[in-house]
Design a protein around this motif. Structure first.
Motif, PDB file in Angstrom:
ATOM      1  N   PHE A  45      44.205  37.998  28.983  1.00  0.00           N
ATOM      2  CA  PHE A  45      43.437  38.567  29.907  1.00  0.00           C
ATOM      3  C   PHE A  45      42.250  39.440  29.066  1.00  0.00           C
ATOM      4  O   PHE A  45      41.191  39.266  29.759  1.00  0.00           O
ATOM      5  CB  PHE A  45      44.134  40.046  30.749  1.00  0.00           C
ATOM      6  N   LEU A  46      42.294  39.754  27.978  1.00  0.00           N
ATOM      7  CA  LEU A  46      41.425  40.455  26.949  1.00  0.00           C
ATOM      8  C   LEU A  46      40.081  39.637  27.096  1.00  0.00           C
ATOM      9  O   LEU A  46      38.993  40.085  27.306  1.00  0.00           O
ATOM     10  CB  LEU A  46      41.940  40.836  25.701  1.00  0.00           C
ATOM     11  N   ALA A  47      40.318  38.492  26.727  1.00  0.00           N
ATOM     12  CA  ALA A  47      39.349  37.248  26.703  1.00  0.00           C
ATOM     13  C   ALA A  47      38.860  36.860  28.243  1.00  0.00           C
ATOM     14  O   ALA A  47      37.762  36.684  28.498  1.00  0.00           O
ATOM     15  CB  ALA A  47      39.751  36.003  26.005  1.00  0.00           C
ATOM     16  N   ALA A  48      39.856  36.722  29.032  1.00  0.00           N
ATOM     17  CA  ALA A  48      39.558  36.240  30.194  1.00  0.00           C
ATOM     18  C   ALA A  48      38.553  37.261  31.254  1.00  0.00           C
ATOM     19  O   ALA A  48      37.963  36.794  31.799  1.00  0.00           O
ATOM     20  CB  ALA A  48      40.947  35.811  31.039  1.00  0.00           C
ATOM     21  N   SER A  49      38.846  38.438  30.859  1.00  0.00           N
ATOM     22  CA  SER A  49      37.994  39.612  31.464  1.00  0.00           C
ATOM     23  C   SER A  49      36.409  39.176  31.370  1.00  0.00           C
ATOM     24  O   SER A  49      35.823  39.735  32.185  1.00  0.00           O
ATOM     25  CB  SER A  49      38.394  41.014  30.940  1.00  0.00           C
ATOM     26  N   TYR A  50      35.910  38.516  30.405  1.00  0.00           N
ATOM     27  CA  TYR A  50      34.577  38.496  30.300  1.00  0.00           C
ATOM     28  C   TYR A  50      34.334  37.291  31.317  1.00  0.00           C
ATOM     29  O   TYR A  50      33.037  37.545  31.890  1.00  0.00           O
ATOM     30  CB  TYR A  50      34.372  37.607  28.604  1.00  0.00           C
ATOM     31  N   MET A  51      35.093  36.548  31.585  1.00  0.00           N
ATOM     32  CA  MET A  51      34.792  35.374  32.599  1.00  0.00           C
ATOM     33  C   MET A  51      34.998  36.001  34.108  1.00  0.00           C
ATOM     34  O   MET A  51      34.096  35.929  34.962  1.00  0.00           O
ATOM     35  CB  MET A  51      35.732  34.125  32.544  1.00  0.00           C
ATOM     36  N   VAL A  52      36.014  36.974  34.092  1.00  0.00           N
ATOM     37  CA  VAL A  52      36.014  37.761  35.541  1.00  0.00           C
ATOM     38  C   VAL A  52      34.704  38.696  35.722  1.00  0.00           C
ATOM     39  O   VAL A  52      34.327  38.487  36.787  1.00  0.00           O
ATOM     40  CB  VAL A  52      37.539  38.592  35.338  1.00  0.00           C
ATOM     41  N   ALA A  53      34.479  39.434  34.833  1.00  0.00           N
ATOM     42  CA  ALA A  53      33.190  40.449  34.844  1.00  0.00           C
ATOM     43  C   ALA A  53      32.129  39.616  35.257  1.00  0.00           C
ATOM     44  O   ALA A  53      31.078  40.107  35.712  1.00  0.00           O
ATOM     45  CB  ALA A  53      33.187  41.436  33.862  1.00  0.00           C
ATOM     46  N   PHE A  98      39.861  53.598  19.060  1.00  0.00           N
ATOM     47  CA  PHE A  98      41.148  53.945  19.626  1.00  0.00           C
ATOM     48  C   PHE A  98      41.619  52.650  19.881  1.00  0.00           C
ATOM     49  O   PHE A  98      42.206  52.277  20.751  1.00  0.00           O
ATOM     50  CB  PHE A  98      40.726  54.462  20.975  1.00  0.00           C
ATOM     51  N   ALA A  99      41.583  51.782  18.666  1.00  0.00           N
ATOM     52  CA  ALA A  99      42.245  50.593  18.829  1.00  0.00           C
ATOM     53  C   ALA A  99      43.817  50.386  18.967  1.00  0.00           C
ATOM     54  O   ALA A  99      44.365  49.566  19.373  1.00  0.00           O
ATOM     55  CB  ALA A  99      42.062  49.764  17.319  1.00  0.00           C
ATOM     56  N   ALA A 100      44.315  51.541  18.728  1.00  0.00           N
ATOM     57  CA  ALA A 100      45.882  51.487  18.846  1.00  0.00           C
ATOM     58  C   ALA A 100      46.423  51.864  20.374  1.00  0.00           C
ATOM     59  O   ALA A 100      47.471  51.715  20.619  1.00  0.00           O
ATOM     60  CB  ALA A 100      46.787  52.695  18.055  1.00  0.00           C
ATOM     61  N   ASN A 101      45.374  52.257  21.233  1.00  0.00           N
ATOM     62  CA  ASN A 101      45.738  52.307  22.517  1.00  0.00           C
ATOM     63  C   ASN A 101      45.384  51.415  23.236  1.00  0.00           C
ATOM     64  O   ASN A 101      44.142  51.209  23.486  1.00  0.00           O
ATOM     65  CB  ASN A 101      44.847  53.743  22.961  1.00  0.00           C
ATOM     66  N   PHE A 102      46.174  50.696  23.656  1.00  0.00           N
ATOM     67  CA  PHE A 102      45.915  49.549  24.559  1.00  0.00           C
ATOM     68  C   PHE A 102      45.168  49.587  25.922  1.00  0.00           C
ATOM     69  O   PHE A 102      44.230  48.927  26.052  1.00  0.00           O
ATOM     70  CB  PHE A 102      47.431  48.614  25.077  1.00  0.00           C
ATOM     71  N   VAL A 103      45.579  50.734  26.440  1.00  0.00           N
ATOM     72  CA  VAL A 103      44.558  51.005  27.839  1.00  0.00           C
ATOM     73  C   VAL A 103      43.230  51.024  27.479  1.00  0.00           C
ATOM     74  O   VAL A 103      42.411  50.527  28.283  1.00  0.00           O
ATOM     75  CB  VAL A 103      45.170  52.284  28.227  1.00  0.00           C
ATOM     76  N   ILE A 104      43.037  52.103  26.495  1.00  0.00           N
ATOM     77  CA  ILE A 104      41.473  52.081  26.135  1.00  0.00           C
ATOM     78  C   ILE A 104      40.749  50.931  25.794  1.00  0.00           C
ATOM     79  O   ILE A 104      39.674  50.424  25.866  1.00  0.00           O
ATOM     80  CB  ILE A 104      41.214  53.415  25.095  1.00  0.00           C
ATOM     81  N   VAL A 105      41.550  50.107  24.835  1.00  0.00           N
ATOM     82  CA  VAL A 105      41.064  48.777  24.414  1.00  0.00           C
ATOM     83  C   VAL A 105      40.748  47.614  25.867  1.00  0.00           C
ATOM     84  O   VAL A 105      39.679  47.238  25.725  1.00  0.00           O
ATOM     85  CB  VAL A 105      42.272  48.033  23.675  1.00  0.00           C
ATOM     86  N   VAL A 106      41.747  47.831  26.688  1.00  0.00           N
ATOM     87  CA  VAL A 106      41.427  47.135  27.895  1.00  0.00           C
ATOM     88  C   VAL A 106      40.238  47.591  28.489  1.00  0.00           C
ATOM     89  O   VAL A 106      39.399  46.855  29.027  1.00  0.00           O
ATOM     90  CB  VAL A 106      42.771  47.075  28.636  1.00  0.00           C
ATOM     91  N   ILE A 107      40.039  48.939  28.928  1.00  0.00           N
ATOM     92  CA  ILE A 107      39.030  49.309  29.459  1.00  0.00           C
ATOM     93  C   ILE A 107      37.724  49.070  28.595  1.00  0.00           C
ATOM     94  O   ILE A 107      36.664  48.508  29.154  1.00  0.00           O
ATOM     95  CB  ILE A 107      39.035  50.961  29.659  1.00  0.00           C
ATOM     96  N   GLY A 147      27.489  48.200  22.312  1.00  0.00           N
ATOM     97  CA  GLY A 147      27.312  48.882  21.087  1.00  0.00           C
ATOM     98  C   GLY A 147      28.230  50.300  21.486  1.00  0.00           C
ATOM     99  O   GLY A 147      29.077  50.371  20.416  1.00  0.00           O
ATOM    100  N   LEU A 148      28.167  50.861  22.513  1.00  0.00           N
ATOM    101  CA  LEU A 148      29.265  51.860  22.766  1.00  0.00           C
ATOM    102  C   LEU A 148      30.412  51.825  22.971  1.00  0.00           C
ATOM    103  O   LEU A 148      31.355  52.197  22.122  1.00  0.00           O
ATOM    104  CB  LEU A 148      28.520  52.759  23.896  1.00  0.00           C
ATOM    105  N   PHE A 149      30.859  50.841  23.630  1.00  0.00           N
ATOM    106  CA  PHE A 149      32.089  50.484  24.113  1.00  0.00           C
ATOM    107  C   PHE A 149      32.812  49.738  22.981  1.00  0.00           C
ATOM    108  O   PHE A 149      34.065  49.444  22.717  1.00  0.00           O
ATOM    109  CB  PHE A 149      32.569  49.914  25.783  1.00  0.00           C
ATOM    110  N   GLY A 150      32.196  49.117  22.208  1.00  0.00           N
ATOM    111  CA  GLY A 150      32.703  48.242  21.212  1.00  0.00           C
ATOM    112  C   GLY A 150      32.984  48.991  19.971  1.00  0.00           C
ATOM    113  O   GLY A 150      34.274  49.176  19.429  1.00  0.00           O
ATOM    114  N   LEU A 151      32.260  50.208  19.851  1.00  0.00           N
ATOM    115  CA  LEU A 151      32.712  51.318  19.001  1.00  0.00           C
ATOM    116  C   LEU A 151      34.055  52.051  19.457  1.00  0.00           C
ATOM    117  O   LEU A 151      35.013  52.334  18.651  1.00  0.00           O
ATOM    118  CB  LEU A 151      31.613  52.349  18.694  1.00  0.00           C
ATOM    119  N   ILE A 152      34.010  52.416  20.640  1.00  0.00           N
ATOM    120  CA  ILE A 152      35.128  53.319  21.356  1.00  0.00           C
ATOM    121  C   ILE A 152      36.415  52.334  21.210  1.00  0.00           C
ATOM    122  O   ILE A 152      37.484  52.679  20.938  1.00  0.00           O
ATOM    123  CB  ILE A 152      34.765  53.363  22.819  1.00  0.00           C
ATOM    124  N   ARG A 153      36.154  50.964  21.484  1.00  0.00           N
ATOM    125  CA  ARG A 153      37.473  50.058  21.313  1.00  0.00           C
ATOM    126  C   ARG A 153      38.035  50.085  19.864  1.00  0.00           C
ATOM    127  O   ARG A 153      39.123  50.267  19.801  1.00  0.00           O
ATOM    128  CB  ARG A 153      37.081  48.668  21.656  1.00  0.00           C
TER     129      ARG A 153
END
Length: 402
Positions: free
Chosen positions: A60-68, A106-115, A97-103
């Motif tokens: 889903f992490l990759a598929a989210s790009y197609m969905v969005a 907080f790479a250990a938090n899967f919820v934040i990674v998904v968002i 830039g912003l959410f790439g850095l946030i990801r």
């Protein structure tokens, strides 16, 4: 920066060397957006273990790009048309830039990674829909497909980085640190874009940039009246959809003992060479149709070979040829679309084609992995037949002048 006079018909157009700086800025942030997209595709097994989630969520992490892409595409086209290359596209730049850095932080938090992944996915249409507009706004006629091709190359380099880096790091690498480095580089690329990118050159470099474009809403409606554009939509639905689905599921398609990232890397390296060579030839000859014909028809046997060959290095070689012929078709196809739909905004035709490719990719994700390459081969056969029904750019130009 120096300027150069470019002759095009009776009118003279000027180019500036800053066009290459502008292109590099777009390529850099586009590259990092694609790194973020593909980053989990070659490490599905490792990511499942790291986050303790099912295979579905990693895919889903990759598929989210197609969905969005599907709902965001048209607002992105409107914003690029209204606010231009710097601040319209800037929305996607900031999100990446912003959410790439946030990801990464907080790479250990899967919820934040998904968002964060979803927010970067929302930024993708602003970037991918901009390359043909950038080419028409900044580059002379003889360089347009090449400029679009270089934009495509940037996205391919992003994908190949994400495919190859985990394998280069070896077993037991730290996924969290990898995502953090991706985030830092994304943030830096955002800063460079916001500081240095310009809206447009002082003088028009080609006749397409020299005219007033139709409003995006009117342009969208009129596009569907053009037979060849509708055929191209179907071809991108098959072709780009296939590439997106194969990229997303590459770790599941081939023998689990193989380095799937390396196979994907060969496909993308082939695409880079193809985008440089074939886009350049297309510009030099001012021909588009023949390259679309070759890409669609050659993909049929290549997909079947990828499905039945059991030797790793032969599969890598076939993957290279597949990428060389298929991926290089994208910048040629997008340039062709911009030319035959003129004066509709480039980002509108570009966006429609890209969104059909995302829908195609999502639908193909439903196909069981064992049958995916055969289904894709069948779709390419249909696309190949359709490709012989379109007319080349010069036919459309003559008709427009009548």
């Amino acid at each position: 920066m120096g300027e150069k006079i470019v002759s095009s018909s009776p009118t003279e157009y000027k180019t500036t060397k800053f066009r290459f700086v502008e292109l590099i800025l777009f390529m850099f942030i586009g590259l990092m957006n694609q790194v973020i997209w593909v980053s989990f595709s070659p490490i599905v097994v490792e990511s499942k273990a790291f986050y303790g989630v099912s295979e579905f969520w990693i895919v889903f992490l990759a598929a989210s790009y197609m969905v969005a892409y599907i709902p965001v595409n048209f607002p992105a086209c409107w914003m690029i048309d209204k606010y231009g290359l710097k601040w319209g596209v800037g929305v996607g730049v900031i999100l990446t830039g912003l959410f790439g850095l946030i990801r990464g932080i907080f790479a250990a938090n899967f919820v934040i990674v998904v968002i964060s992944q979803i927010m970067c996915a929302i930024g993708q249409p602003f970037l991918l829909n901009s390359f043909t507009k950038l080419a028409s706004t900044w580059f002379p006629e003889k360089e347009k497909a090449t400029a679009s091709g270089l934009g495509t190359i940037a996205t391919l380099i992003g994908a190949i980085v994400a495919m190859l880096v985990p394998g280069m790091l070896g077993e037991g690498f730290d996924i969290g640190k990898l995502l953090l480095w991706y985030g830092i580089i994304s943030f830096v690329s955002m800063g460079l874009f916001l500081i240095f990118a310009k809206e447009k050159p002082e003088f028009a470099p080609n006749p397409y940039a020299d005219k007033t474009k139709a409003l995006a809403t009117k342009g969208t409606k009129d596009l569907f009246k053009i037979k060849d554009f509708n055929l191209l939509l179907l071809m991108l639905f098959f072709g780009l959809g296939a590439f997106n689905a194969i990229t997303t599921k590459i770790d599941l398609i081939f023998d689990p003992t193989w380095d799937s990232g390396l196979i994907g890397g060969f496909m993308i390296i082939g695409g880079i060479f193809g985008a440089i060579i074939l886009s350049g030839i297309s510009d030099a000859k001012h021909k588009r149709k023949i390259f679309i014909n070759i890409a669609m028809m050659s993909a049929v046997p290549l997909c079947i070979l990828l499905a039945i060959i059991n030797t790793f290095w032969i599969v890598c070689a076939i993957g290279f040829i597949f990428g060389f012929l298929l991926v290089s078709c994208l910048p040629v196809g997008l340039t062709y679309a911009a030319e035959i739909t003129y004066p509709a905004p480039e980002e509108t035709s570009n966006g429609l084609l890209m969104v059909l490719g995302q829908i195609g990719g999502l639908l193909l994700l439903i196909v069981p992995v064992d049958f995916l390459m055969y289904v894709v081969a069948g779709l390419f056969l249909i696309g190949g037949i359709l490709s012989f029904l379109i007319e080349d750019t010069d036919v459309h130009e003559k008709r427009r002048l009548q």
